[in-house]
Design a protein around this motif. Structure first.
Motif, mmCIF file in Angstrom:
data_model
loop_
_atom_site.group_PDB
_atom_site.id
_atom_site.type_symbol
_atom_site.label_atom_id
_atom_site.label_comp_id
_atom_site.label_asym_id
_atom_site.label_seq_id
_atom_site.Cartn_x
_atom_site.Cartn_y
_atom_site.Cartn_z
ATOM 1 N N SER A 147 39.440 43.853 37.769
ATOM 2 C CA SER A 147 38.476 42.772 37.610
ATOM 3 C C SER A 147 37.991 42.680 36.155
ATOM 4 O O SER A 147 37.917 41.592 35.573
ATOM 5 N N ALA A 150 40.804 41.321 33.932
ATOM 6 C CA ALA A 150 41.015 39.883 34.108
ATOM 7 C C ALA A 150 39.846 39.094 33.525
ATOM 8 O O ALA A 150 40.040 38.088 32.838
ATOM 9 N N GLY A 151 38.626 39.545 33.788
ATOM 10 C CA GLY A 151 37.446 38.774 33.422
ATOM 11 C C GLY A 151 37.127 38.787 31.942
ATOM 12 O O GLY A 151 36.418 37.907 31.452
ATOM 13 N N GLU A 153 39.724 39.731 29.640
ATOM 14 C CA GLU A 153 41.014 39.724 28.943
ATOM 15 C C GLU A 153 41.080 40.847 27.927
ATOM 16 O O GLU A 153 41.300 40.611 26.725
ATOM 17 N N GLY B 100 32.431 38.724 30.135
ATOM 18 C CA GLY B 100 32.222 39.167 31.514
ATOM 19 C C GLY B 100 30.980 38.631 32.189
ATOM 20 O O GLY B 100 30.539 39.168 33.198
ATOM 21 N N LEU B 103 31.318 37.959 35.827
ATOM 22 C CA LEU B 103 31.474 39.195 36.599
ATOM 23 C C LEU B 103 30.102 39.769 36.917
ATOM 24 O O LEU B 103 29.826 40.212 38.038
ATOM 25 N N PRO B 134 37.927 33.617 30.312
ATOM 26 C CA PRO B 134 38.745 34.318 31.312
ATOM 27 C C PRO B 134 37.979 34.626 32.606
ATOM 28 O O PRO B 134 38.595 34.833 33.641
ATOM 29 N N ASP B 135 36.651 34.645 32.545
ATOM 30 C CA ASP B 135 35.908 34.976 33.766
ATOM 31 C C ASP B 135 35.658 33.750 34.650
ATOM 32 O O ASP B 135 34.913 33.834 35.624
ATOM 33 N N THR B 140 40.784 35.922 38.058
ATOM 34 C CA THR B 140 39.626 36.804 37.881
ATOM 35 C C THR B 140 38.777 36.832 39.149
ATOM 36 O O THR B 140 38.324 37.903 39.576
#
Lengths: 224, 224
Positions: A147, A150-151, A153, B100, B103, B134-135, B140
């Motif tokens: 996670s 991905a979140g 990068e 993030g 996230l 990306p998030d 993600t």
């Protein structure tokens, strides 16, 4: 981001396990930083222990405030509820449980690390000795790592050197990586006592670990 | 936890997308709650918009403070830095990027939902219109969902009704689910202006969406 696998961020709670992880990381990485979370824990001594340990280890230390937990619902480590040895009847989890606490800590740690171009995260979570915390398990750490990657990068790796160790084995590791001097300043007691109460589940687990290895706890030595 | 798929928690920023998601959720779930994060955003009007929208929708609203972002490093949405239309040279991401952030938001949302026995999380993230966050991507969200499920041992599902929509398509959806009355109170402008500045990237994107569908923005109607 420029990736540099020579640097690591250690999540330092001030307890024995994260202290061991700091010493472990110091043997492996050229550049270390520590982060501690001030989430409104009842015992400020945990934060003082973390600060003192980072100071002794001569590594940069950041204390990140997280004031959100108290609003998420009561729990023993931020509220006034007494810590019990048992578990909460309704979910079979210890009443010190904050749902997803380690997910939150490690996500903040990753966001902090990102800004410093650090991808190696080190945490003392351990699925062996803990009583059912799902956010301490290896499978959770793997999912969380995916996670975070991905979140943000960024090629984060969550290192959990104590994951499958018994308390005794983690004390042996602490000896091997030269953590005992730092360990003398670590704080474990759920009741926030110095000297430690010796009766709460955290004190009992710590004592059991040292007894398994047959050595004295440097914290008790220092205070005696 | 007792799982009840009839209840949902909507992450409500006060913007048009999360407002659409709230109306979407109201058509699908019996019980709705909203959560908004007070992370030190420069424009308090976003929080006021979220509160007003939850009030009009007659759903319980919680504002959770997250005071940690300002300590994680500067960024345009919490600091004094000017928002630019461009991107930061060093990482090709807009300078409104907090690594993030989603996230962290969704992990707090899940921890909050857990306490209320809610497993359905609804968020307006969208990978179509956003410039490289990306998030906000589906991959993600899938990874995060796995992490939340593992870390809290609860069958969370993250619903992202707008994920693959263009701004125009999301405006059409808003019409279909009857979101326009709520939308009149939503706030989008990066510069915090009321009436909206019309010039920042967020205002431009919003205007583009309404233009695509060929209807007037109810926010502009209300203010005219």
């Amino acid at each position: 981001m420029d990736v540099n696998h020579d640097a690591a961020l250690v999540v330092l709670s001030g307890g024995q396990d994260s202290t061991t992880c700091l010493a472990w990381a110091m043997q492996r990485y050229k550049r270390i930083e520590c982060i501690t979370f001030d989430y409104g824990q009842r015992h400020r001594i945990e934060l003082e222990a973390a600060q003192k340990i980072a100071e002794l280890a001569d590594v940069p230390w950041t204390c990140l405030p997280i004031d959100s937990f108290s609003k998420l619902g009561g729990n023993a480590l931020t509220g006034d509820e007494q810590v019990e040895s048992g578990v909460r009847a309704e979910n079979n989890l210890p009443n010190t449980f904050v749902p997803g606490r380690n997910l939150i800590f490690l996500t903040f740690a990753a966001a902090f690390a990102y800004q410093r171009e650090i991808t190696e995260l080190v945490t003392g979570v351990c699925q062996t000795d803990y009583s059912g915390y799902p956010d301490c398990r290896e499978s959770t750490m793997t999912a969380l790592q995916n996670s975070l990657r991905a979140g943000m990068e960024a090629p984060f790796t969550i290192h959990t050197p104590l994951m499958h160790m018994t308390k005794g084995e983690s004390i042996k590791l602490a000896q091997e990586v030269g953590a005992m001097e730092l360990m003398a300043w670590s704080h474990t007691c759920y009741n926030g006592s110095v000297p430690p109460c010796g009766k709460c589940p955290a004190c009992e687990l710590r004592a059991k670990g040292f007894a398994e290895v047959g050595i004295k706890d440097p914290l008790l030595e220092r205070l005696s």
